[in-house]
Design an enzyme around this catalytic site. Structure first.
Site, short mmCIF file in Angstrom:
data_model
loop_
_atom_site.label_atom_id
_atom_site.label_comp_id
_atom_site.label_asym_id
_atom_site.label_seq_id
_atom_site.Cartn_x
_atom_site.Cartn_y
_atom_site.Cartn_z
N ASN A 88 86.32 33.17 32.22
CA ASN A 88 85.87 32.26 33.28
C ASN A 88 86.50 30.88 33.10
OD1 ASN A 88 83.74 33.35 35.27
ND2 ASN A 88 83.16 34.26 33.30
N ASN A 92 75.60 27.07 35.26
CA ASN A 92 75.84 28.20 34.37
C ASN A 92 76.16 29.42 35.21
OD1 ASN A 92 75.72 29.80 31.92
ND2 ASN A 92 73.70 30.51 32.59
N LEU A 110 70.88 24.64 25.60
CA LEU A 110 71.03 23.18 25.51
C LEU A 110 69.66 22.54 25.31
CD1 LEU A 110 73.50 22.47 28.47
CD2 LEU A 110 74.06 22.86 26.07
N HIS A 113 75.73 33.55 35.21
CA HIS A 113 74.94 34.58 34.54
C HIS A 113 75.24 35.96 35.15
CE1 HIS A 113 71.60 36.09 32.17
NE2 HIS A 113 71.26 36.80 33.22
#
Ligand code: GRF
Length: 187
Positions: A16, A105, A91, A107
């Site tokens: 990615n 993010n 985090l 997923h």
């Protein structure tokens, strides 16, 4: 166009990351990847940092104050936006609060289904009909922030974990850039 200084966090393969680097080299893509952070010095993704001469920082999460090093470098490189791309650490709340609505993010499931790890084996066990990926904002709860982009496919009866991963990642390479464009279109 003013590109936002972006940091990508990785832990492993980095496909990615590679895809985001590729997109970010387009003049009209809204981010510039100015920094890469990895908690794994053996992460394959670091080869892209080296190849494309992007600064990278290794962090050792066994050290108590490792997040200070992260924050220090995010400031040093004027980072305005963060993409988590296969970063396998959670985090801290303080880091998230410092970058409210500026951390996203990717997923490998159709959230809110299958938060956390081992998504593909759980999907197969559950006899799911559909799989996919989700790009979402990061908040204090695991894989629970608002969805920005979601992409879906139907699971075939012969699909195993490996095939699901391959199909999901193919969608991820479209979903992540799309989400970034969508976010900055509204700025
Ligand atoms: C991706 O499948 C993503 O959904 C998950 O971790 C994987 C990272 O893959 N969060 P890569 O390192 O980008 O190849």
């Amino acid at each position: 166009m003013v590109k936002r200084n972006t940091c990508v966090f990785i832990s492993g393969n980095g496909s990615n990351l590679k895809n985001l680097i590729f997109h970010s080299r387009d003049n009209i893509f809204p981010i510039k990847i100015s920094l890469i952070i990895s908690n794994n010095r053996k992460a394959n993704g670091l080869i892209y940092a080296k190849k494309y001469k992007i600064p990278f920082i290794l962090i050792n999460t066994n050290f108590k104050n490792y997040e200070n090093k992260i924050l220090f470098n995010l400031r040093k490189y004027n980072i305005e936006f963060i993409c988590l791309a296969g970063y396998m650490k959670i985090l801290s709340n303080s880091l998230i609060q410092n970058f409210q609505k500026k951390i996203i993010n990717i997923h490998p499931s159709l959230l809110p289904k299958f938060k956390g790890l081992n998504t593909f084996s759980r999907m197969l066990k559950n006899k799911e009909i559909k799989a996919g990926c989700t790009v979402h904002y990061v908040n204090e709860k695991l894989d629970a922030g608002n969805t920005i982009v979601q992409k879906t496919f139907f699971i075939n009866k012969n699909d195993n974990e490996q095939i699901l991963k391959k199909k999901t990642q193919k969608l991820e390479y479209r979903a992540f850039p799309e989400a970034i464009i969508k976010i900055f279109r509204n700025f």
